[in-house]
Design an enzyme around this catalytic site. Sequence first.
Site, PDB file in Angstrom:
ATOM      1  N   GLY A 171      -0.867  11.470   3.372  1.00  0.00           N
ATOM      2  CA  GLY A 171      -2.269  11.777   3.116  1.00  0.00           C
ATOM      3  C   GLY A 171      -3.028  12.059   4.398  1.00  0.00           C
ATOM      4  O   GLY A 171      -2.829  11.383   5.410  1.00  0.00           O
ATOM      5  N   GLY A 172      -3.898  13.045   4.354  1.00  0.00           N
ATOM      6  CA  GLY A 172      -4.750  13.338   5.500  1.00  0.00           C
ATOM      7  C   GLY A 172      -6.027  12.521   5.447  1.00  0.00           C
ATOM      8  O   GLY A 172      -6.222  11.691   4.560  1.00  0.00           O
ATOM      9  N   ALA A 215      -2.806  10.233   8.667  1.00  0.00           N
ATOM     10  CA  ALA A 215      -3.346  10.777   9.912  1.00  0.00           C
ATOM     11  C   ALA A 215      -3.409   9.707  10.999  1.00  0.00           C
ATOM     12  O   ALA A 215      -3.097   9.963  12.158  1.00  0.00           O
ATOM     13  CB  ALA A 215      -4.731  11.368   9.660  1.00  0.00           C
ATOM     14  N   ASN A 234      -9.619   3.297   3.095  1.00  0.00           N
ATOM     15  CA  ASN A 234      -9.002   4.628   3.078  1.00  0.00           C
ATOM     16  C   ASN A 234      -8.241   4.897   1.785  1.00  0.00           C
ATOM     17  O   ASN A 234      -7.488   5.862   1.696  1.00  0.00           O
ATOM     18  CB  ASN A 234      -8.074   4.811   4.293  1.00  0.00           C
ATOM     19  CG  ASN A 234      -6.861   3.890   4.239  1.00  0.00           C
ATOM     20  OD1 ASN A 234      -6.849   2.903   3.514  1.00  0.00           O
ATOM     21  ND2 ASN A 234      -5.853   4.209   5.020  1.00  0.00           N
ATOM     22  N   HIS A 235      -8.421   4.057   0.782  1.00  0.00           N
ATOM     23  CA  HIS A 235      -7.792   4.312  -0.515  1.00  0.00           C
ATOM     24  C   HIS A 235      -8.563   5.409  -1.247  1.00  0.00           C
ATOM     25  O   HIS A 235      -9.785   5.499  -1.148  1.00  0.00           O
ATOM     26  CB  HIS A 235      -7.765   3.035  -1.354  1.00  0.00           C
ATOM     27  CG  HIS A 235      -6.879   1.978  -0.765  1.00  0.00           C
ATOM     28  ND1 HIS A 235      -6.955   0.656  -1.134  1.00  0.00           N
ATOM     29  CD2 HIS A 235      -5.906   2.050   0.180  1.00  0.00           C
ATOM     30  CE1 HIS A 235      -6.059  -0.034  -0.451  1.00  0.00           C
ATOM     31  NE2 HIS A 235      -5.416   0.789   0.351  1.00  0.00           N
ATOM     32  N   CYS A 293       0.891  -1.153   0.000  1.00  0.00           N
ATOM     33  CA  CYS A 293       0.000   0.000   0.000  1.00  0.00           C
ATOM     34  C   CYS A 293       0.930   1.204   0.000  1.00  0.00           C
ATOM     35  O   CYS A 293       1.937   1.227   0.704  1.00  0.00           O
ATOM     36  CB  CYS A 293      -0.877  -0.004   1.238  1.00  0.00           C
ATOM     37  SG  CYS A 293      -2.040   1.369   1.285  1.00  0.00           S
ATOM     38  N   LEU A 300      -8.305   8.707  -4.568  1.00  0.00           N
ATOM     39  CA  LEU A 300      -7.652   9.554  -5.565  1.00  0.00           C
ATOM     40  C   LEU A 300      -8.135  10.967  -5.286  1.00  0.00           C
ATOM     41  O   LEU A 300      -9.345  11.190  -5.159  1.00  0.00           O
ATOM     42  CB  LEU A 300      -8.037   9.112  -6.975  1.00  0.00           C
ATOM     43  CG  LEU A 300      -7.379   9.845  -8.149  1.00  0.00           C
ATOM     44  CD1 LEU A 300      -7.359   8.931  -9.373  1.00  0.00           C
ATOM     45  CD2 LEU A 300      -8.081  11.141  -8.519  1.00  0.00           C
ATOM     46  N   ASN A 305       3.743  -0.157   3.277  1.00  0.00           N
ATOM     47  CA  ASN A 305       3.549  -1.483   3.886  1.00  0.00           C
ATOM     48  C   ASN A 305       4.544  -2.432   3.236  1.00  0.00           C
ATOM     49  O   ASN A 305       4.245  -3.018   2.183  1.00  0.00           O
ATOM     50  CB  ASN A 305       2.122  -2.012   3.631  1.00  0.00           C
ATOM     51  CG  ASN A 305       1.096  -1.500   4.617  1.00  0.00           C
ATOM     52  OD1 ASN A 305       1.398  -0.714   5.497  1.00  0.00           O
ATOM     53  ND2 ASN A 305      -0.136  -1.961   4.482  1.00  0.00           N
ATOM     54  N   HIS A 361       2.815   7.950   7.853  1.00  0.00           N
ATOM     55  CA  HIS A 361       2.251   7.704   6.517  1.00  0.00           C
ATOM     56  C   HIS A 361       0.908   8.381   6.303  1.00  0.00           C
ATOM     57  O   HIS A 361       0.428   8.464   5.176  1.00  0.00           O
ATOM     58  CB  HIS A 361       2.131   6.208   6.255  1.00  0.00           C
ATOM     59  CG  HIS A 361       0.854   5.566   6.742  1.00  0.00           C
ATOM     60  ND1 HIS A 361       0.437   5.609   8.051  1.00  0.00           N
ATOM     61  CD2 HIS A 361      -0.096   4.853   6.076  1.00  0.00           C
ATOM     62  CE1 HIS A 361      -0.705   4.953   8.172  1.00  0.00           C
ATOM     63  NE2 HIS A 361      -1.056   4.493   6.997  1.00  0.00           N
TER      64      HIS A 361
END
Length: 524
Positions: free
Chosen positions: A421-422, A449, A248-249, A144, A251, A373, A447
């Site tokens: 990423g938030g 939040a 949580n993936h 990931c 774009l 990961n 990585h």
Amino acid sequence: MSSGYKPGKKRKVQPVQPIKKELVDFYGCQIPKEYEPYLQRTNVSLIIKKGFINGMKNDAEMFCNDDLFELLMNELLNEQPGASFSSCVRQTANVATLPGVIKSLAMPDAHSGYGFSIGGVAAMRLDDPNAVICPGGVGFDINCGVRLLRTNLDDKDIEPHLVELADALQKNIPSGVGTTSNQTLTEKEMNEIMNEGLEWLVKKDLAWKEDLVYCEENGRIINSDPHLVSQKARGRGRNQLGTLGSGNHYLEIQRVDEIMDMEAAKQMGISHIGQICIMIHCGSRGLGHQVCQDFVDLCVNQSNKNEVDIQLTGVPFQSDNGQKYFKAMNAAANYAFANRGMISYHVRCTFEQVFKKSPKDLDMHLVYDVCHNIAKEEIHLIDGNEIKCIVHRKGATRAFAPLNPVIPDAYKPIGQPAIIGGSMGTCSYMLVGTQEGMKKTFGSTCHGAGRKISRVKAMKDISSNSVVEEMKKKGIELRITDPKLAAEEADGAYKDVKEVVETCQSAGISKIVFKLKPLIVVKG
């Protein structure tokens, strides 16, 4: 502990009587008195001293500010026997018992996970023949990771096209649980992708050659063996290349909102506030999940299960099974590189469709692509000696210091980029690695939040409709396959990413370069 259970061991949940413990104040938090001698607070971390868990090889460390520290202490206070996962503090201590471990660490975004906490880092020294590699220290979504592309567009250029662009991205990039693409890969293509990673896309003119330079490991981990990936795993990945997945993936189309280090930003092609970028966060989909499951089953079914936490059961890295897992993991990691590359291809095509310019004319260059990961063979300076290690990073980003030979030449003056990423609807950040990070964290940083509450609790406590409405109020175009699941990814379910990255900077393990604000969010 007085209940006699083995901390962290996965088992059927049985009704238990609450255990009354004497509590003491510890930096403004209540903790069981028995833990106090083994915990030490610094201005940027929590030290878990050897002895907190029987069998710890050395102290462990968790990076946190005051607010994040309070979350850790509350979780420790309220952990219950019979839960699927132990508290994050206990998990970090548990990792310090593993054979060959040099140090167990947790980044500021850490939260409980399978075996290792998500946000956990540990290095095992390979001059110890018993040093383990642990599937629970990599996670189910192998490689990931996240990548960032830049453009020469500004927010004023994109504003009239926000709805059209959001709709087109959702249409062209499949997302959601079990989502498939319109392409089914042959056995030969599967083997090539798991061996070549991003290089396979370059050969097919689906990625730019320069993308390889700006991808961790140049988009291909050499020591892989696709033939160790089971048919079940292959079946799950055969029609998922170029898909986003769920959870949580995401774009996101983002604007540069603040630049803290202009010199470093310019090295990455970021020149001004309002510049448009694209962030892609996903991994190896069902293929990587199955590879992990296959080897978790292999490890757990062996006779020498981990006595502290069965979820930490691993195999000696240098053993036959250790090498099999490592090479199968790398094959899944190569699939993940190709997956993010294929999504980037669709993003570039979509921008061309909407803005009537080629991706080259739009300057849609890859800034960087990072894993978070993964387990990697690396050499680190330990007590003045160069030691070859296997470094587990689970929900943690490699962030090597300036001049490190493995990072692109363009970034050698500034350090390796680390893309953070938030939570949905909040800002994201670009960091770079530091020399201090090489000493303290094996060149690792946060990585994201990091979850504050579980998905189940988020769905119970937060209204998905209110999350969708809040995104509208912020002017963010949200495209989500199942709006009912929006609560799982609500801002309130996560820690404050600003606190996370600032804690990393205060600890000296990474440096903030710029901040990004979302304009479009596409999720499964």
